[in-house]
Scaffold this motif. Structure first.
Motif, short mmCIF file in Angstrom:
data_model
loop_
_atom_site.label_atom_id
_atom_site.label_comp_id
_atom_site.label_asym_id
_atom_site.label_seq_id
_atom_site.Cartn_x
_atom_site.Cartn_y
_atom_site.Cartn_z
N SER A 1 7.18 0.04 -14.74
CA SER A 1 7.83 0.40 -13.37
C SER A 1 7.59 1.91 -12.94
N TYR A 2 7.26 2.84 -14.28
CA TYR A 2 6.92 4.08 -14.00
C TYR A 2 5.52 4.27 -13.45
N GLU A 3 4.74 3.18 -13.86
CA GLU A 3 3.28 3.22 -13.49
C GLU A 3 2.88 2.83 -12.41
N LEU A 4 4.07 2.16 -11.47
CA LEU A 4 4.10 2.04 -10.28
C LEU A 4 4.75 3.21 -9.06
N GLU A 5 5.10 4.24 -10.17
CA GLU A 5 5.56 5.56 -9.53
C GLU A 5 6.94 5.28 -9.04
N VAL A 6 7.65 4.57 -9.61
CA VAL A 6 8.98 4.53 -8.93
C VAL A 6 9.75 5.81 -9.42
N LEU A 7 10.87 6.29 -8.51
CA LEU A 7 11.49 7.64 -8.84
C LEU A 7 12.58 7.38 -10.22
N ASP A 8 13.06 6.32 -10.28
CA ASP A 8 14.02 6.18 -11.49
C ASP A 8 14.10 4.69 -11.88
N TYR A 9 14.68 4.43 -13.01
CA TYR A 9 14.86 3.27 -13.64
C TYR A 9 16.20 3.17 -14.13
N LEU A 10 17.40 2.38 -13.53
CA LEU A 10 18.60 2.32 -13.98
C LEU A 10 18.95 1.04 -14.42
N VAL A 11 19.60 1.15 -15.57
CA VAL A 11 19.75 -0.23 -16.54
C VAL A 11 21.35 -0.49 -16.12
N ASN B 1 0.87 -1.11 0.04
CA ASN B 1 0.10 0.00 -0.13
C ASN B 1 0.88 1.23 0.17
N THR B 2 1.66 1.16 0.95
CA THR B 2 2.89 2.27 0.69
C THR B 2 4.22 1.89 0.95
N HIS B 3 5.19 2.59 0.28
CA HIS B 3 6.52 2.32 0.41
C HIS B 3 7.38 3.40 0.25
N PRO B 4 8.85 3.17 0.50
CA PRO B 4 9.62 4.34 0.45
C PRO B 4 9.88 4.61 -0.94
N LEU B 5 10.69 5.93 -1.33
CA LEU B 5 10.85 5.90 -2.72
C LEU B 5 11.46 4.86 -3.32
N ILE B 6 11.52 4.33 -4.37
CA ILE B 6 11.97 3.19 -5.22
C ILE B 6 12.95 3.54 -6.52
N ILE B 7 14.16 3.28 -6.55
CA ILE B 7 14.93 3.39 -7.58
C ILE B 7 15.32 1.81 -8.20
N ILE B 8 14.69 1.71 -9.43
CA ILE B 8 14.83 0.25 -9.90
C ILE B 8 16.21 0.10 -10.75
N THR B 9 16.82 -1.09 -10.43
CA THR B 9 18.21 -1.27 -10.79
C THR B 9 18.28 -2.78 -11.50
N THR B 10 17.97 -2.72 -12.72
CA THR B 10 18.02 -4.01 -13.56
C THR B 10 18.86 -4.18 -14.86
N ALA B 11 19.01 -5.22 -15.35
CA ALA B 11 19.49 -5.40 -16.71
C ALA B 11 18.51 -5.39 -17.88
N TYR B 12 17.34 -5.07 -17.40
CA TYR B 12 16.36 -5.33 -18.53
C TYR B 12 15.59 -3.95 -18.75
N ARG B 13 15.59 -3.75 -20.01
CA ARG B 13 15.11 -2.28 -20.47
C ARG B 13 13.47 -2.32 -20.41
N GLU B 14 12.99 -3.58 -20.84
CA GLU B 14 11.56 -3.75 -21.11
C GLU B 14 10.41 -3.39 -20.09
N TYR B 15 10.87 -3.30 -18.61
CA TYR B 15 10.06 -3.09 -17.67
C TYR B 15 10.00 -1.68 -17.45
N ALA B 16 10.70 -0.87 -18.00
CA ALA B 16 10.61 0.77 -17.69
C ALA B 16 9.30 1.27 -17.61
N ILE B 17 8.30 1.23 -18.71
CA ILE B 17 7.17 1.72 -18.51
C ILE B 17 6.16 1.30 -17.22
#
Length: 242
Positions: free
Chosen positions: A89-99, A71-87
């Motif tokens: 991820s942003y729908e889940l309101e992550v702060l940033d997406y690092l590849v 329901n709630t969580h701290p700020l999230i920065i995704i760190t992944t080897a896969y580019r295809e989850y970016a959209i």
């Protein structure tokens, strides 16, 4: 203001890279490292956690599935080897997406964005609310320079570089004006031209389509005139006090 960080990643090398990057910032504190989100859940719920650097493909539970069940969580920065989850991820309101592999210059941009977001989310608008003035880090040559936001006058574009003008001097860094502008708090800084971003409270005068800051005449671009003048003329003050 310390930034308390969690790292959730099952790749030891990826964890080492993140820890190495975070060591460059004096206010970053890694308070926990976990190989999957299930084990991290108790720490994840701590109220003092500011940001979680999280992989997506991990054992026991996918990182995005984990976020969907909170329901709630701290700020999230995704760190992944896969580019295809970016959209997704942003729908889940992550702060940033690092590849991965994550270069330090890209991480620096993300960390500055994190600083700005925490400033806004914690409602810290007066300098007295901080244990140190709000700031960003700028890579100049091979050194990270701490730039206090209250010292910034304006920033100009030099093609693939920017020149940041502050009360303490000028600094040249290999990054775009768009990139540095995104890292600054929108309530305090505004882009007024394709080649200039300014600190709103440092404007001394406006004459026609020229802004004066520290004896420098800065043009307002045709596409920026209406919005820029409204923002400057309606500025009611902010944490960047004189």
């Amino acid at each position: 203001m310390n930034i308390n960080c969690l790292i959730i990643d099952d790749e030891p090398l990826a964890v080492e890279v993140l820890e190495s990057h975070l060591k460059e910032f004096s206010n970053a504190v890694v308070v926990g490292v976990f190989s999957n989100p299930i084990d991290a859940l108790p720490a994840f719920k701590r109220p003092d956690i500011d940001v979680v650097f999280m992989d997506i493909n991990m054992p026991r539970m996918n990182g995005l599935e984990f976020l969907r069940n909170l329901n709630t969580h701290p700020l999230i920065i995704i760190t992944t080897a896969y580019r295809e989850y970016a959209i997704e991820s942003y729908e889940l309101e992550v702060l940033d997406y690092l590849v991965k592999p994550i270069p330090f210059n890209r991480f620096l941009k993300s960390f500055n964005k994190l600083n700005a977001r925490l400033l806004q989310s914690k409602g810290l608008k007066q300098i007295g609310d901080f244990d140190q003035d709000p700031h960003i880090f700028l890579k100049v040559d091979k050194k990270l320079i701490k730039i206090f936001l209250s010292e910034i006058l304006y920033i100009e574009s030099l093609k693939d570089y920017i020149k940041l003008h502050s009360r303490e001097g000028t600094f040249i860094s290999h990054k775009s004006l768009s990139s540095i502008s995104e890292e600054l708090p929108a309530e305090n800084f505004i882009r007024v031209h394709k080649s200039y971003t300014i600190a709103i409270d440092k404007v001394k005068s406006i004459e026609g389509n020229l802004i004066e800051i520290a004896n420098k005449k800065i043009p307002i671009g045709r596409n920026y005139v209406k919005y820029a003048k409204e923002r400057i003329l309606n500025d009611k003050g902010n944490f960047l006090t004189e």
